[in-house]
Scaffold this motif. Structure first.
Motif, PDB file in Angstrom:
ATOM      1  N   MET C   1      71.760  33.166  40.679  1.00 10.66           N
ATOM      2  CA  MET C   1      72.952  32.718  41.417  1.00 10.66           C
ATOM      3  C   MET C   1      74.194  33.401  40.884  1.00 10.66           C
ATOM      4  N   GLY C   2      75.278  33.188  41.535  1.00 13.98           N
ATOM      5  CA  GLY C   2      76.537  33.823  41.176  1.00 13.98           C
ATOM      6  C   GLY C   2      77.030  33.349  39.832  1.00 13.98           C
ATOM      7  N   PRO C   3      78.022  34.006  39.316  1.00 16.51           N
ATOM      8  CA  PRO C   3      78.535  33.657  38.002  1.00 16.51           C
ATOM      9  C   PRO C   3      79.104  32.240  37.956  1.00 16.51           C
ATOM     10  N   ALA C   4      80.043  31.960  38.844  1.00 13.15           N
ATOM     11  CA  ALA C   4      80.580  30.604  38.897  1.00 13.15           C
ATOM     12  C   ALA C   4      79.813  29.871  39.977  1.00 13.15           C
ATOM     13  N   PHE C   5      79.235  28.748  39.675  1.00 13.09           N
ATOM     14  CA  PHE C   5      78.448  28.026  40.655  1.00 13.09           C
ATOM     15  C   PHE C   5      79.156  26.724  40.969  1.00 13.09           C
ATOM     16  N   PRO C   6      79.996  26.729  42.008  1.00 14.89           N
ATOM     17  CA  PRO C   6      80.857  25.567  42.222  1.00 14.89           C
ATOM     18  C   PRO C   6      80.043  24.331  42.594  1.00 14.89           C
ATOM     19  N   ASN C 245      78.025  35.993  60.998  1.00 13.16           N
ATOM     20  CA  ASN C 245      79.326  35.349  60.826  1.00 13.16           C
ATOM     21  C   ASN C 245      79.757  34.598  62.075  1.00 13.16           C
ATOM     22  N   PRO C 320      82.536  28.709  52.858  1.00 11.33           N
ATOM     23  CA  PRO C 320      82.279  29.631  51.736  1.00 11.33           C
ATOM     24  C   PRO C 320      83.231  29.417  50.567  1.00 11.33           C
ATOM     25  N   ARG C 321      84.393  28.861  50.834  1.00 15.05           N
ATOM     26  CA  ARG C 321      85.336  28.641  49.743  1.00 15.05           C
ATOM     27  C   ARG C 321      85.005  27.363  48.984  1.00 15.05           C
ATOM     28  N   THR C 323      81.494  26.098  48.639  1.00 11.44           N
ATOM     29  CA  THR C 323      80.255  26.284  47.903  1.00 11.44           C
ATOM     30  C   THR C 323      79.531  27.491  48.454  1.00 11.44           C
ATOM     31  N   ASP C 324      78.447  27.872  47.865  1.00  7.48           N
ATOM     32  CA  ASP C 324      77.718  29.047  48.329  1.00  7.48           C
ATOM     33  C   ASP C 324      77.281  28.900  49.774  1.00  7.48           C
ATOM     34  N   LYS C 325      77.356  30.004  50.476  1.00  7.41           N
ATOM     35  CA  LYS C 325      77.013  29.952  51.891  1.00  7.41           C
ATOM     36  C   LYS C 325      75.539  30.263  52.066  1.00  7.41           C
ATOM     37  N   ALA C 328      73.615  31.123  55.696  1.00 11.23           N
ATOM     38  CA  ALA C 328      73.664  32.374  56.455  1.00 11.23           C
ATOM     39  C   ALA C 328      72.614  33.375  55.986  1.00 11.23           C
TER      40      ALA C 328
END
Lengths: 278, 275, 328
Positions: C1-6, C245, C320-321, C323-325, C328
């Motif tokens: 997963m991405g670096p920051a995982f909100p 999108n 997307p702002r 949490t992770d999308k 899609a």
């Protein structure tokens, strides 16, 4: 005033000759670019400066042939001597992202929000069939390291919105560098960034110029950035080039009123002027 | 860019305008236009296909389908007009009051509107008709009620936009009364989007009315309405499809006309919604 | 997963709770409104159940057995409490337990609305995309006009025309009725073709416009230009970059439209004699069968409310702002 800054014995990467871009509208024709002639040489950063609506971005997108369909283009655009204006669309696709790269203005908007960063950085390589699978992944990581992205292994799998503005722009630059293009078109790449981040990106662009030998066309409205980064500058107004020359010359002894006006509007320029022109 | 190349749009709006005008004229002058009365029986000519005497055929009782469809236009227009007007007036009053006075009034009114809005419209129409009893008047009422929340939301949003303008504050500052401010400053500035919405409501009302009559919950036979004509005609679909097809096409054309006019109005009043 | 995982932030939780509360509020008010509306339905339940020649004594007895002689609020509270315990009462008409019947009919309507939704999307997504890519050219105008035409056809008239064409003229499909999918899938689907088309075509009118607008918006965004600048061919630009999108915008509206479809099955179920919730509502009205009418109307409303709630929440979660999308 010299018509070109031709260098004897060297073919320019990009040579634009008498470019005109017109838009047919119902109420007549709008001319966005009106007879622009300019050259970019290998290893050179050429600034194209002007206010919005001056035709500078239109000129840049003409080179990539990414204009709206209603645009009517005439004149000559040669990349390493090859005429681009007459190229069929399929051949033009081979040029885009391969021999010419675009570094856009707003990195976040220019990244697809639904695709991972690593995929997007590697996409030109995949599109131009220059690599797949694990080899592709390795090259993406190399590119990311080359542009100074933090923690490449994790960033590859990140989503665009998770990166900072500076990292997003570095991702766009990595994308642009993927296939070692001959010409890099940077469309105000630092406008959306704050000053410290901006300085980092400018350093990176300078380093890329030094080590790749690519020519760079740098679109901006900021004379300060031109003074700091560019070797040569074209000043555009109303779709025309009003003045051009080596940065030092244009900034210290502007020939045109319009350039003087731009200079007057950039007070911070006084200090770095002395250092300009290496 | 859209402004220059949208010629098909206004041409369509013009077609819509012609349809709407024709339908309105037919409704007003129904007795003059129709060749027969809506209830006139021609027992010798039951289920007759289109002939010179009956251009669009006759139904199972020998009534002239064209004449019935023409008279049905009146029911349709009456219901649609009254329902749209009811929705427009009541919705606007609620929306303007909620936005103008704000606070708990806003909260109570809009919560209530939200609930009404969350009902599926067709179900609400059917249940309201069942509750109110089947009649043309009740169809107007039921459909009108459905429109209230939509209009009130729109009126509220538009009023809030107006309230942010300087002149309302100025009017309050010089001591103008609430009624005068609403009448002089607010209403003239919110009417355009509401009228666009009214055109949309009008065509939806035509659809809903015909659906209610189709289900037997609107205009009652023998009085003709497009919906009950289609419903009756379904029993004779094999022998005499015109009984259903004629009123069906009438609904289609009328709704189309109002939709096209509505789209045209939207383009004219709100350039932002243009593609 | 991405670096920051909100993770879900507090503000989203607050938003969710607010949505849930307003959903419950809507539910209570809706049930109250329905209950009161149905109680004032003209003609009495007893009259409908016992016939017009019922004696006053018989009517009084009927009302007493069913508790109809008590104040409305007592009746409401009792009904609400029973309903919450899963007891929907028994039909006045035939004494059948409404609950299980409701479950069976819910599935029937769900199938109908689901198939209609598939039809609507199969029309709307390709046509809307095509129109957007041919923006302001002939095929765009044709598709837009077609959508306008579809939007003006009443579904019950379309159904009538389909019966005329496919059943009476071409003798391809049965005129109506219902066979469960589990019993005979082919027969079930043959019976569902016309109802699903009638509803689906009409609701595609709105969805075509939405898809077209979403695609036009996406196609003008910067990342599409990036894709072209990378040398991507049109096929890759559209399929990989644009449609994903556009769909995230489109699906928000489409999901609400699904709720709307579910709420508009009444007429179509009546025409094609499909034993779903819509025809249950009509039966309830016709027979003044309060338990049937209340249960069916309320379950349609609740389903629509739940769909809208899910859409609301999903929009929050998929932003997307926030949490992770992943969708899609």
């Amino acid at each position: 005033m010299v018509r070109r800054h031709a260098r004897p014995g060297q073919q320019p990467v990009l040579a634009i000759d008498d470019l005109r871009v017109r838009f047919r509208r119902r109420r007549g024709v709008v001319t966005a670019v009106d007879g622009v002639t300019l050259e970019v040489h290998p290893g050179e950063i050429v600034g194209v400066i002007g206010e919005s609506g001056s035709g500078k971005s239109m000129t840049a997108f003409s080179v990539m042939r990414l204009l709206p369909k209603t645009a009517d283009l005439s004149g000559s655009i040669r990349l390493d001597g090859q005429e681009l204006t007459a190229l069929p669309e399929a051949a033009m696709r081979d040029v885009r992202g391969n021999r010419i790269a675009l570094i856009p203005q707003d990195a976040l908007q220019s990244l697809n929000p639904t695709l991972r960063v690593g995929f997007q950085v590697g996409e030109p390589i995949a599109l131009h069939r220059r690599g797949t699978g694990t080899g592709l992944r390795g090259r993406v990581l190399d590119l990311m390291r080359a542009v100074g992205m933090a923690r490449p292994e994790q960033t590859v799998r990140a989503w665009p919105h998770q990166l900072s503005g500076g990292m997003q722009q570095r991702a766009m630059i990595a994308t642009g560098l993927a296939l070692e293009p001959r010409l890099i078109i940077a469309d105000e790449p630092t406008t959306a960034l704050d000053v410290t981040v901006q300085a980092g990106i400018l350093d990176l662009l300078r380093a890329i110029r030094d080590r790749s030998g690519a020519g760079m066309m740098f679109i901006t409205h900021d004379l300060g950035v031109v003074a700091e980064l560019c070797d040569y500058v074209y000043v555009m107004n109303g779709g025309r080039v009003v003045e051009h020359g080596p940065v030092e010359q244009v900034l210290t002894a502007p020939a045109e009123d319009y350039t003087r006006m731009l200079l007057a509007a950039t007070p911070s320029l006084d200090a770095p002027l002395a250092e300009v022109g290496t | 860019m859209g402004r220059e190349i949208n010629w098909p749009r206004w041409r369509l709006a013009l077609i819509g305008g012609v349809i709407v005008l024709t339908v309105l004229l037919v409704a007003i002058f129904a007795p003059q236009v129709a060749p027969y009365g809506p209830l006139d029986l021609d027992v010798a000519q039951m289920l007759s296909p289109p002939t010179a005497a009956h251009p669009l055929g006759t139904d199972e009782l020998g009534r002239d389908v064209l004449s019935r469809a023409i008279f049905a236009t009146r029911v349709s227009m009456q219901v649609a007009f009254t329902a749209a007007l009811l929705g427009l007036v009541v919705g606007t009053v609620i929306g303007v009051l909620a936005a103008y006075f704000g606070g708990w009034l806003d909260l109570v009114l809009m919560r209530f509107m939200e609930v009404l809005f969350s009902f599926p419209a067709i179900l609400l129409a059917v249940v309201l008709m069942a509750a109110l009893g089947t009649s043309v008047f009740n169809a107007m009422l039921a459909i009108g009620i459905i429109f209230i929340p939509g209009f009130s939301r729109l009126a509220r949003a538009a009023t809030q936009a107006v309230m942010r303008q300087q002149y309302v504050e100025a009017a309050q500052a010089i001591g103008m009364g609430h009624t005068r401010i609403i009448a002089r400053e607010v209403l003239p500035n919110i009417i355009a989007p509401l009228l666009v919405e009214a055109a949309a409501a009008f065509s939806y009302a035509i659809l809903l009315e015909s659906m209610l009559s189709f289900l037997g919950l609107g205009a009652q036979p023998p009085d003709p309405s497009w919906g009950n004509m289609i419903s009756t005609g379904r029993g004779f679909m094999a022998q005499a499809p015109w009984i259903s097809v004629v009123p069906g096409c009438a609904i289609f054309l009328t709704v189309l006309g109002f939709n096209l006019v509505g789209d045209g109005l939207r383009d004219a009043f709100d350039p932002h919604l243009r593609d | 997963m991405g670096p920051a995982f909100p993770t879900l932030t507090e503000s989203i939780m607050t938003a969710l709770v607010t949505r849930l509360l307003s959903f419950l509020f809507a539910l209570v008010v809706a049930s109250l409104l329905l209950f009161v509306a149905i109680k004032v339905v003209p003609g009495t339940a007893a009259g409908a159940a016992l016939g017009i020649d019922a004696t006053p004594q018989a009517i009084a007895r009927f009302n007493a057995t069913h508790g109809l002689d008590r104040p409305v609020y007592v009746q409401y509270l009792e009904w609400a409490s029973n309903t919450l315990h899963g007891d929907f009462g028994t039909s006045f008409q035939n004494g059948v337990d409404v609950g299980p019947e409701l479950g069976r009919r819910f599935l029937v309507t769900l199938e109908l609305a689901g198939l209609a939704f598939i039809v609507a999307n199969l029309i709307a997504i390709p046509l809307g995309t095509w129109a957007a890519l041919r923006h302001q050219r002939a095929s765009d105008s044709i598709i837009t006009t077609l959508a306008t035409l579809f939007g003006a056809v009443p579904s019950f008239f379309l159904a009538t025309l389909l019966i005329l064409l496919l059943t009476l003229r071409l003798k391809l499909l049965p005129p109506g009725g219902y066979i469960p999918f589990s019993q005979d899938p082919v027969a079930n689907l043959r019976l569902m073709v016309m109802p699903a088309l009638s509803l689906g075509i009409v609701s595609s009118a709105l969805l075509v416009r939405i898809m077209r607008a979403a695609m036009i918006e996406v196609m003008s965004s910067d990342f599409i230009r990036t894709a072209r600048a990378k040398g991507a061919p049109q096929r890759v630009v559209v399929l990989r970059h644009a449609i994903r999108n556009a769909l995230s915008t489109y699906l928000n509206v489409a999901a609400v439209e699904f709720g709307f479809l579910f709420g508009s099955v009444v007429v179509i179920e009546d025409i094609f004699r499909i034993p779903g919730l819509g025809s249950f509502v009509l039966t309830g009205i016709l027979n003044r069968d309060y338990p049937v009418l209340l249960a069916s109307a309320l379950s349609i409303t609740v389903f629509v409310l739940v769909v809208n709630l899910i859409v609301d929440v999903a929009v929050q979660l998929l932003d997307p702002r926030v949490t992770d999308k992943k969708a899609a």
